[in-house]
Design an enzyme around this catalytic site. Structure first.
Site, short mmCIF file in Angstrom:
data_model
loop_
_atom_site.label_atom_id
_atom_site.label_comp_id
_atom_site.label_asym_id
_atom_site.label_seq_id
_atom_site.Cartn_x
_atom_site.Cartn_y
_atom_site.Cartn_z
N CYS A 23 0.85 -1.19 0.00
CA CYS A 23 0.00 0.00 0.00
C CYS A 23 0.88 1.23 0.00
O CYS A 23 2.10 1.14 0.14
CB CYS A 23 -0.86 -0.01 1.26
N ARG A 44 1.03 1.94 -5.98
CA ARG A 44 1.31 0.91 -4.98
C ARG A 44 0.07 0.12 -4.59
O ARG A 44 0.15 -0.82 -3.79
CB ARG A 44 1.93 1.54 -3.73
N TRP A 46 -3.58 -1.99 -1.36
CA TRP A 46 -3.58 -3.22 -2.14
C TRP A 46 -3.94 -4.31 -1.13
O TRP A 46 -3.20 -4.57 -0.18
CB TRP A 46 -2.20 -3.53 -2.74
N ASN A 58 1.12 -0.31 5.93
CA ASN A 58 1.59 -1.03 4.73
C ASN A 58 2.40 -2.22 5.22
O ASN A 58 3.36 -2.04 5.98
CB ASN A 58 2.46 -0.14 3.85
N GLY A 59 2.00 -3.41 4.84
CA GLY A 59 2.71 -4.60 5.29
C GLY A 59 1.72 -5.67 5.70
O GLY A 59 0.54 -5.62 5.31
N GLU A 86 7.79 -13.76 -20.74
CA GLU A 86 7.47 -12.34 -20.55
C GLU A 86 6.26 -11.93 -21.39
O GLU A 86 5.37 -11.20 -20.93
CB GLU A 86 8.69 -11.46 -20.87
N LYS A 120 2.81 -10.36 -19.82
CA LYS A 120 2.22 -9.08 -20.23
C LYS A 120 0.74 -9.28 -20.57
O LYS A 120 -0.12 -8.52 -20.14
CB LYS A 120 2.97 -8.49 -21.44
N GLU A 168 -1.30 -10.03 -17.38
CA GLU A 168 -1.40 -8.90 -16.45
C GLU A 168 -2.47 -7.89 -16.86
O GLU A 168 -3.20 -7.38 -16.03
CB GLU A 168 -0.07 -8.15 -16.42
N HIS A 198 6.17 -32.51 -23.99
CA HIS A 198 6.16 -33.41 -22.83
C HIS A 198 4.94 -33.18 -21.94
O HIS A 198 5.02 -33.30 -20.71
CB HIS A 198 7.46 -33.23 -22.01
N LYS A 235 2.24 -1.65 -8.75
CA LYS A 235 3.53 -1.50 -9.42
C LYS A 235 4.70 -1.96 -8.55
O LYS A 235 5.72 -2.43 -9.04
CB LYS A 235 3.73 -0.03 -9.81
#
Ligand code: AGP
Length: 609
Positions: free
Chosen positions: A2, A27, A76, A102-103, A482, A486, A489, A505, A604
């Protein structure tokens, strides 16, 4: 993870707090809230949703003017859904204490159960709410005293900002694990999770360390350790300027940042390539030390981990140093075998990723040196590392990392060449051939960005896909990872990257005519192997979309669609091949009406483990 802010001074606290929260919304944007205080008492305003929802709520329910102290939060969610009830600030029943956090309080359930037994009533599902109830329980006239007593019982990570109706003339900040900064002003003082919230407010800051408590009044700041003993903190002068970050006419920050990549790569090349040599002369690691390095461990999370996977190829190829790549959250708890001449490379865009910080501390506890590859030289990761490579990508606002990823790749590439020279494992002829190709990268990236027609068309065609698969081999299997990340996300489509050789496989069972298979098959040593893998998928009616080297006619025989990119040396292709995948994910997300810059459930900077 947060964003928290705090203010005490002569300005209206609510306006200062809201500007700070706006700058920290990357955040977390599940809910937002502020609490302000003056002689009349505590006033709280909080709402589920983005900051704009809180701003609207504040217009309809304005705060009394001239309240000069307060705290704020953008969330968050870790414990409890993103609702207004679970939004911060949280208070005790009598609303005498307000807390933003935050935490994660890891032992909150046990604390909550015993408080409930004592008759305390809870109104949220959060871990944080135990703190204001405990403040009410332990308060005996001193706010600092109550705070010190409460933190004795907390386990986990926490950055806190606290105000109390009993003490309208002070705001208290506490740090343990999660980052927290104190800003010193003239007749006013500030609390912030990160520097952007202090831009334009002050250049004088203090970084709190674990166990620090700061007591802010309008005209002074007192620092204490967790047992209440006064401590001195070193004042730092911020050098970084506030870069008013707008979208420069692009619809989204992500698209703007994708288009900034040629300039970003050019800047890194001009910084580290001089007279045909890769140079890192400001690196706080001597050539003697680097010459002795016999093992490298790269640890990182998310997109930065993918950059590490490509970095391993660069480092092993140019230096012959055995290199492992670890996901930070696993590295931290696997009790890694580490000998003296091992170098740890920690890659992080934000420099505040808790998993990666924990990995660094693990390595430091084993007395090995840490090199941070980071986009924020003021961050915890940069400050706690022995040396820093600043990837200089500039502020990255879009939650989905793009330009920072490419900047990480180019920085790792040039560092590998630099280390190869130190270790005499790279002949001059090979270096100059490589450097010639590297210098052409900005133009080739520009060319790759030039024609986006086919990508927009494919995005429309596949925007309703339920499942998308990315395949590649060798240097480019991280590119497949990646590309899939993307798309996941920002479009919320279930997409996965696989090493193409591994695909047969088992995962090949996923293939049918509804699943687009994006294959990275640019010219290189494994081109023919990749073609065989494509044929295996084609034989099962898979829809093949190939990323291929310009003028490659052969690939058309094996693909339903071909996206061409400029040719470059095989080992450099990951730097170019990711560009069309960033754009494809972007255009698919736009056509699905997704919030590209602030995707659901993400933030982020991930500051909790
Ligand atoms: C990437 O687009 C994501 N935002 C995420 O995976 C990110 O890469 C990860 O959280 C690591 O962040 P860092 O580079 O700031 O440490």
């Amino acid at each position: 993870m947060c964003g928290i802010v705090g203010y005490i001074g002569n300005k209206s606290a609510d306006s200062v707090l809201l500007v700070g929260l706006e700058r920290l919304e990357y955040r977390g944007y599940d809910s937002a809230g502020i609490a302000v205080i003056d002689q009349r008492g505590l006033e709280i305003r909080k709402q589920a949703g983005k900051l704009k929802v809180l701003n609207k709520h504040l217009k309809e329910n304005p705060i009394a003017a001239n309240t000069n102290a307060g705290i704020g939060h953008t969330r968050w969610a870790t414990h409890g859904e993103p609702t207004t009830k679970n939004a911060h600030p949280h208070t005790d029943e009598a609303k005498k204490f307000a807390v933003v956090h935050n935490g994660i309080i890891e032992n909150y359930q046990a604390l909550k159960d015993s408080l409930i037994k004592e008759g305390y009533k809870f109104s949220s599902q959060t871990d944080t709410e135990v703190i204001p109830h405990m403040l009410a329980k332990y308060y005996k006239g001193s706010l600092e005293g109550a705070v010190q007593e409460v933190i004795k019982h907390l386990e986990g990570s926490y950055a806190l900002a606290i105000i109390s109706e009993h003490h309208p003339d002070k705001v208290i900040a506490v740090r343990f694990g999660s980052p927290l900064i104190i800003g010193k002003g003239k007749g006013e003082n500030f609390i912030a999770s990160d520097i952007p919230a202090l831009f334009n407010l002050t250049k004088s800051i203090y970084y709190l360390d674990d166990g620090d408590i700061a007591v802010l009044a309008k005209d002074k700041i007192k620092f204490l350790n967790c047992s209440g003993k006064k401590i001195e903190k070193k004042e730092k002068h911020l050098k970084i300027k506030d870069k008013k970050i707008d979208k420069s006419g692009f619809k989204h920050y992500m698209l703007k940042e994708i288009n900034e990549q040629p300039a970003v790569v050019k800047k890194i090349i001009s910084k580290h390539l001089k007279n045909g040599h890769a140079i890192f002369d400001k690196l706080n690691l001597t050539k003697d030390y680097l010459a002795k390095v016999s093992r490298i461990i790269i640890q990182a999370a998310g997109t930065s981990w993918h950059a590490g996977l490509v970095g391993k190829f660069f480092i092993e190829e140019f230096t012959r140093v055995h290199t492992e790549v670890d996901i930070s959250s696993e590295f931290r708890y696997r009790n890694p075998v580490i000998e003296g001449d091992t170098l740890l490379i920690a890659i992080s865009q934000s420099g505040e990723t808790a998993d990666t910080i924990a990995g660094i501390r693990e390595a430091k506890s084993k007395f090995i040196k840490v090199l941070a590859v980071c986009n924020n030289v003021e961050s915890t990761i940069a400050r706690e590392s022995d040396a820093v490579i600043d990837i200089s990508a500039g502020p990255e606002i879009g939650v989905a990392s793009t330009k920072a990823y490419v900047a990480q790749l180019v920085s790792l590439l040039l560092f590998a060449i630099y280390l190869g020279k130190i270790k005499w494992t790279l002949e001059d002829k090979k270096v100059s051939a490589l450097i010639n190709e590297i210098k052409k990268l900005p133009e080739k990236i520009k060319k790759t960005l030039a024609d986006q027609k086919l990508l927009k068309k494919l995005a429309k065609e596949y925007s309703e896909a339920k499942n998308v698969i990315f395949l590649a081999r060798s240097y480019n299997y991280p590119t497949a990872f990646e590309g899939a990340l993307k798309l996941k996300e920002i479009s919320y489509i279930h997409s996965t990257g696989y090493q193409a050789g591994e695909f047969k496989h088992g995962p090949i069972a996923l293939v049918d005519k509804h699943v687009p298979i994006i294959c990275i098959v640019t010219k290189g040593d494994i081109y023919l192997k990749m073609i065989s893998n494509i044929q295996e998928v084609k034989a099962r009616k898979g829809v093949i979309i190939s990323i291929a080297t310009e003028k490659d006619e052969e690939i058309k025989k094996h693909s339903d669609r071909v996206i061409y990119v400029p040719e470059t040396t095989d080992i450099l292709t990951p730097i170019i091949n990711i560009i069309p995948l960033q754009l494809l994910a972007y255009y698919i997300a736009v056509s699905r009406g997704c919030d590209v810059d602030q995707p659901r459930n993400l933030a982020k900077s991930v500051t909790v483990e």
